[in-house]
Write a protein that holds these residues in place. Structure first.
Motif, PDB file in Angstrom:
ATOM      1  N   GLN A  18       9.729   6.578 -28.449  1.00 51.60           N
ATOM      2  CA  GLN A  18       9.982   6.179 -27.065  1.00 51.60           C
ATOM      3  C   GLN A  18       8.740   5.492 -26.519  1.00 51.60           C
ATOM      4  O   GLN A  18       7.628   5.998 -26.664  1.00 51.60           O
ATOM      5  CB  GLN A  18      10.316   7.421 -26.224  1.00 51.60           C
ATOM      6  CG  GLN A  18      10.492   7.159 -24.750  1.00 51.60           C
ATOM      7  CD  GLN A  18      11.827   6.514 -24.432  1.00 51.60           C
ATOM      8  OE1 GLN A  18      12.780   6.675 -25.173  1.00 51.60           O
ATOM      9  NE2 GLN A  18      11.890   5.783 -23.347  1.00 51.60           N
ATOM     10  N   GLY A  19       8.950   4.353 -25.858  1.00 47.60           N
ATOM     11  CA  GLY A  19       7.833   3.647 -25.242  1.00 47.60           C
ATOM     12  C   GLY A  19       7.415   4.319 -23.946  1.00 47.60           C
ATOM     13  O   GLY A  19       8.120   5.178 -23.410  1.00 47.60           O
ATOM     14  N   PRO A  20       6.278   3.940 -23.390  1.00 49.58           N
ATOM     15  CA  PRO A  20       5.810   4.560 -22.138  1.00 49.58           C
ATOM     16  C   PRO A  20       6.703   4.140 -20.964  1.00 49.58           C
ATOM     17  O   PRO A  20       7.293   3.058 -20.967  1.00 49.58           O
ATOM     18  CB  PRO A  20       4.392   4.013 -21.972  1.00 49.58           C
ATOM     19  CG  PRO A  20       4.386   2.734 -22.745  1.00 49.58           C
ATOM     20  CD  PRO A  20       5.353   2.923 -23.881  1.00 49.58           C
ATOM     21  N   GLN A  21       6.828   5.022 -19.947  1.00 45.05           N
ATOM     22  CA  GLN A  21       7.616   4.754 -18.745  1.00 45.05           C
ATOM     23  C   GLN A  21       6.965   3.626 -17.962  1.00 45.05           C
ATOM     24  O   GLN A  21       5.755   3.632 -17.740  1.00 45.05           O
ATOM     25  CB  GLN A  21       7.692   6.024 -17.880  1.00 45.05           C
ATOM     26  CG  GLN A  21       8.432   5.864 -16.575  1.00 45.05           C
ATOM     27  CD  GLN A  21       9.927   5.682 -16.767  1.00 45.05           C
ATOM     28  OE1 GLN A  21      10.493   6.170 -17.729  1.00 45.05           O
ATOM     29  NE2 GLN A  21      10.550   4.959 -15.866  1.00 45.05           N
ATOM     30  N   GLY A  22       7.789   2.660 -17.511  1.00 45.83           N
ATOM     31  CA  GLY A  22       7.273   1.565 -16.697  1.00 45.83           C
ATOM     32  C   GLY A  22       7.021   2.014 -15.270  1.00 45.83           C
ATOM     33  O   GLY A  22       7.513   3.052 -14.827  1.00 45.83           O
ATOM     34  N   GLU A  23       6.263   1.225 -14.530  1.00 43.75           N
ATOM     35  CA  GLU A  23       5.966   1.551 -13.134  1.00 43.75           C
ATOM     36  C   GLU A  23       7.179   1.236 -12.266  1.00 43.75           C
ATOM     37  O   GLU A  23       7.906   0.281 -12.525  1.00 43.75           O
ATOM     38  CB  GLU A  23       4.773   0.723 -12.647  1.00 43.75           C
ATOM     39  CG  GLU A  23       3.467   1.083 -13.318  1.00 43.75           C
ATOM     40  CD  GLU A  23       2.310   0.242 -12.773  1.00 43.75           C
ATOM     41  OE1 GLU A  23       2.379  -0.177 -11.600  1.00 43.75           O
ATOM     42  OE2 GLU A  23       1.362   0.024 -13.531  1.00 43.75           O
TER      43      GLU A  23
END
Length: 180
Positions: free
Chosen positions: A39-44
């Motif tokens: 899973q990629g990092p959560q966007g702002e």
């Protein structure tokens, strides 16, 4: 040296044969799916947009039209006004409001003056009839009228979110951003 030349010749001949061969046979089955990636990092979060204004694109209003009563003085009189925007579909699923102006006041119809004089309207496709009734002969008020059509905003029936008949003329015009 002869062996080396023979080996090179054999190598090139074999390469030429392999390259010039056509693919034979059916395509093989698809291989199994690979494992899920990380899973990629959560966007702002983005900035909230401004709320839009309530629209009035489907709300129709007529121009003011002068009332010419059919008779006066009388106990009953009427004025028929062509209303091409009033269709069978509008009559079935929309709200139609009618206003009567006797300068400087604008009244929603129906309107009752005293207990004996009433100004009201009747609708049919293509026409609005403004009429008055009185207990005794009287001179009907001079004035003009206009109508506002508020189409249904849902498939469940008439435009019922607000009770427009309880609102003043100015409140309805302001609510829909219409000119007085």
């Amino acid at each position: 040296m002869k062996t080396m030349k023979l080996s090179m010749l054999l190598f090139f001949a074999l390469g030429t044969v392999l390259i010039s061969c056509d693919k034979e046979g059916p395509e093989g089955p698809m291989g199994p799916q690979g494992p899920q990636g990380e899973q990629g990092p959560q966007g702002e979060d983005g900035e909230d947009g401004e709320d839009g204004e309530d629209g009035n694109a489907n709300v129709l209003s007529s121009d003011w039209f002068d009332i010419s009563w059919s008779s006066s003085p009388a106990t009953f009189g009427y004025h028929d006004e062509p209303a091409p925007d009033v269709t069978d579909q509008i009559l079935e699923d929309s709200v139609v409001l009618v206003y009567f102006e006797t300068s400087p006041f604008v009244y929603p119809l129906p309107l009752t003056w005293t207990a004996t004089i009433t100004v009201n309207y009747a609708l049919q496709a293509g026409q609005i009839r403004i009429y008055f009734r009185a207990d005794t002969d009287f001179w009907p008020p001079a004035g003009r009228a206009r109508y506002v059509i508020i189409p249904s905003s849902s498939e469940s029936g008439k435009a019922e979110s607000l009770n427009y008949s309880k609102m003043s003329y100015q409140e309805v015009m302001d609510h829909f951003g219409l000119d007085y």
